[in-house]
Design a protein around this motif. Sequence first.
Motif, PDB file in Angstrom:
ATOM      1  N   PHE A   1      33.562  43.525  42.751  1.00  0.00           N
ATOM      2  CA  PHE A   1      34.585  43.931  43.714  1.00  0.00           C
ATOM      3  C   PHE A   1      35.109  45.323  43.361  1.00  0.00           C
ATOM      4  N   ILE A   2      35.584  46.029  44.387  1.00  0.00           N
ATOM      5  CA  ILE A   2      36.257  47.322  44.201  1.00  0.00           C
ATOM      6  C   ILE A   2      37.510  47.283  45.064  1.00  0.00           C
ATOM      7  N   ARG A   3      38.646  47.577  44.464  1.00  0.00           N
ATOM      8  CA  ARG A   3      39.892  47.613  45.237  1.00  0.00           C
ATOM      9  C   ARG A   3      40.632  48.902  44.939  1.00  0.00           C
ATOM     10  N   ASP A   4      40.978  49.644  45.990  1.00  0.00           N
ATOM     11  CA  ASP A   4      41.845  50.806  45.802  1.00  0.00           C
ATOM     12  C   ASP A   4      43.246  50.287  45.526  1.00  0.00           C
TER      13      ASP A   4
ATOM     14  N   ALA B   1      39.564  47.179  34.778  1.00  0.00           N
ATOM     15  CA  ALA B   1      38.394  46.307  34.951  1.00  0.00           C
ATOM     16  C   ALA B   1      38.775  44.914  34.481  1.00  0.00           C
ATOM     17  N   PHE B   2      38.360  43.898  35.243  1.00  0.00           N
ATOM     18  CA  PHE B   2      38.682  42.517  34.845  1.00  0.00           C
ATOM     19  C   PHE B   2      37.844  41.535  35.640  1.00  0.00           C
ATOM     20  N   THR B   3      37.831  40.317  35.168  1.00  0.00           N
ATOM     21  CA  THR B   3      37.205  39.206  35.885  1.00  0.00           C
ATOM     22  C   THR B   3      38.313  38.300  36.378  1.00  0.00           C
ATOM     23  N   THR B   4      38.264  37.964  37.649  1.00  0.00           N
ATOM     24  CA  THR B   4      39.271  37.084  38.219  1.00  0.00           C
ATOM     25  C   THR B   4      38.562  36.021  39.059  1.00  0.00           C
ATOM     26  N   ILE B   5      39.273  35.433  39.997  1.00  0.00           N
ATOM     27  CA  ILE B   5      38.701  34.360  40.814  1.00  0.00           C
ATOM     28  C   ILE B   5      38.776  34.746  42.274  1.00  0.00           C
ATOM     29  N   LYS B   6      37.736  34.421  43.021  1.00  0.00           N
ATOM     30  CA  LYS B   6      37.758  34.579  44.479  1.00  0.00           C
ATOM     31  C   LYS B   6      37.735  33.184  45.088  1.00  0.00           C
ATOM     32  N   CYS B   7      38.656  32.957  45.998  1.00  0.00           N
ATOM     33  CA  CYS B   7      38.791  31.648  46.625  1.00  0.00           C
ATOM     34  C   CYS B   7      38.634  31.822  48.132  1.00  0.00           C
ATOM     35  N   GLU B   8      37.544  31.289  48.677  1.00  0.00           N
ATOM     36  CA  GLU B   8      37.240  31.475  50.098  1.00  0.00           C
ATOM     37  C   GLU B   8      37.815  30.307  50.899  1.00  0.00           C
ATOM     38  N   CYS B   9      38.887  30.602  51.634  1.00  0.00           N
ATOM     39  CA  CYS B   9      39.647  29.525  52.271  1.00  0.00           C
ATOM     40  C   CYS B   9      38.879  28.787  53.359  1.00  0.00           C
ATOM     41  N   ALA B  10      37.868  29.428  53.964  1.00  0.00           N
ATOM     42  CA  ALA B  10      37.083  28.727  54.986  1.00  0.00           C
ATOM     43  C   ALA B  10      36.410  27.493  54.385  1.00  0.00           C
ATOM     44  N   SER B  11      36.124  27.526  53.082  1.00  0.00           N
ATOM     45  CA  SER B  11      35.598  26.342  52.377  1.00  0.00           C
ATOM     46  C   SER B  11      36.724  25.582  51.672  1.00  0.00           C
ATOM     47  N   TYR B  12      37.645  26.326  51.086  1.00  0.00           N
ATOM     48  CA  TYR B  12      38.692  25.722  50.238  1.00  0.00           C
ATOM     49  C   TYR B  12      39.658  24.852  51.040  1.00  0.00           C
ATOM     50  N   LEU B  13      40.039  25.286  52.249  1.00  0.00           N
ATOM     51  CA  LEU B  13      40.997  24.496  53.039  1.00  0.00           C
ATOM     52  C   LEU B  13      40.430  23.129  53.433  1.00  0.00           C
ATOM     53  N   PRO B  14      39.196  23.048  53.979  1.00  0.00           N
ATOM     54  CA  PRO B  14      38.637  21.723  54.263  1.00  0.00           C
ATOM     55  C   PRO B  14      38.500  20.864  52.997  1.00  0.00           C
TER      56      PRO B  14
ATOM     57  N   LEU C   1      41.332  48.734  30.490  1.00  0.00           N
ATOM     58  CA  LEU C   1      41.343  49.969  31.280  1.00  0.00           C
ATOM     59  C   LEU C   1      39.905  50.485  31.388  1.00  0.00           C
ATOM     60  N   MET C   2      39.593  51.087  32.536  1.00  0.00           N
ATOM     61  CA  MET C   2      38.229  51.596  32.749  1.00  0.00           C
ATOM     62  C   MET C   2      37.968  52.829  31.891  1.00  0.00           C
ATOM     63  N   THR C   3      36.707  52.990  31.517  1.00  0.00           N
ATOM     64  CA  THR C   3      36.315  54.168  30.734  1.00  0.00           C
ATOM     65  C   THR C   3      36.088  55.363  31.670  1.00  0.00           C
ATOM     66  N   ASP C   4      36.071  56.554  31.092  1.00  0.00           N
ATOM     67  CA  ASP C   4      35.795  57.758  31.886  1.00  0.00           C
ATOM     68  C   ASP C   4      34.431  57.648  32.560  1.00  0.00           C
TER      69      ASP C   4
ATOM     70  N   GLY D   1      35.146  43.044  38.589  1.00  0.00           N
ATOM     71  CA  GLY D   1      35.144  44.331  39.276  1.00  0.00           C
ATOM     72  C   GLY D   1      36.248  45.246  38.804  1.00  0.00           C
ATOM     73  N   TRP D   2      36.618  46.174  39.706  1.00  0.00           N
ATOM     74  CA  TRP D   2      37.513  47.258  39.336  1.00  0.00           C
ATOM     75  C   TRP D   2      38.632  47.441  40.352  1.00  0.00           C
ATOM     76  N   GLN D   3      39.805  47.758  39.833  1.00  0.00           N
ATOM     77  CA  GLN D   3      40.891  48.242  40.683  1.00  0.00           C
ATOM     78  C   GLN D   3      41.133  49.697  40.282  1.00  0.00           C
ATOM     79  N   ILE D   4      41.047  50.599  41.262  1.00  0.00           N
ATOM     80  CA  ILE D   4      41.074  52.031  40.948  1.00  0.00           C
ATOM     81  C   ILE D   4      42.268  52.708  41.618  1.00  0.00           C
ATOM     82  N   PHE D   5      42.748  53.770  40.985  1.00  0.00           N
ATOM     83  CA  PHE D   5      43.957  54.456  41.455  1.00  0.00           C
ATOM     84  C   PHE D   5      43.724  55.959  41.480  1.00  0.00           C
ATOM     85  N   LYS D   6      44.298  56.605  42.503  1.00  0.00           N
ATOM     86  CA  LYS D   6      44.222  58.078  42.551  1.00  0.00           C
ATOM     87  C   LYS D   6      45.076  58.684  41.437  1.00  0.00           C
TER      88      LYS D   6
END
Length: 338
Positions: A214-217, A135-148, A118-121, A94-99
């Motif tokens: 994913f999109i993150r401001d 723009a990048f690929t990372t990992i999502k770790c959902e603790c409701a599953s990961y903790l058990p 870096l994202m393109t225009d 996904g993307w992390q975007i900035f004003k």
Amino acid sequence: MTSVKVVVVGAGVIGFSTAVCIAEALPSCSVTLLSEKFSPDTTSDGAAGIMFTGEFPDIPLERQRLWFKDSFDHLLAIAQSQHSPEAGVMLSSGWQIFKEAPADKFPFWSEFVIGFRLMTDRELRRFPDHTFGQAFTTIKCECASYLPWLENRFKRAGGQVQQRKVHNLQELGKSYDIIVNCSGLGSKQLVGDTQVYPVRGQVLKVEAPWLQHFIRDGDGKTYIYPGIHGATVGGTRQEGDWRLEVDEGDTKSILERCGRLEPSLSKAKVLSEWVGLRPSRRNLRLEREVVQLQGRQVPVIHNYGHGGWGVTLAWGTALDAMSLVRQCLSEKPARAKL
């Protein structure tokens, strides 16, 4: 040889990661994890669990890089294994975007995630209020599953788990040789740390299976993270706010802000609302001290204050904490001879 009794206080992602590292790497230790609350009632359970991080101002960057790299490598191995669905660990792009473009366009963690650029225009066109993005690929770790999943791994390594509230370190002094404090915000009471404070986070879980990215401001307040069981949308960063009740005003604000970034969210069904208090501190505390307890000198290793970066740094800081336990073990025989 009698085993060294180690106790880990705290059952969030920091506590269980640290307990697993110690139990697996140091078989001479008998490890017990104590906590008042376990999954699904920990702060970690509501974390979005996406891998990237901020910087702690007074900790050498090289140390922070290693924490991130070790954590990323650990979770990437799980994401690429047959354990991925049960552990709740997946790759996420996904993307992390900035004003406005940040001072550091290539943060220190950018070399460890996958395909950072870096994202393109053309990509930025869909976010008219934002002028810069990554723009990048990372990992999502959902603790409701990961903790058990971690808890099972800990038990397989011989670890013991007990549900109880620890009010102070004195009550552990007689029973354990080494104490590892992973109590997060609880360290305010447990060890009297006035530097740890809550940052309130409210998120919603929504059903939106069409969302794949994913999109993150960049301000960290607005984000959409698709996951295995629904998408996490948020959020809030309210410093010093201890409220654990859902705030309807915050819910409305989250849906409005996220809807501006991803208009299709207006069609998403809200599955649940959640509030947690991030255990924040100017600098994460990872160090060892010796405390007088019940007439004995007991080593105490602290590993807490990760703020919103707990999932991201858990395994790296757990390895560091385990190394501090190993140091205590190597010094133990010398002390016994005195």
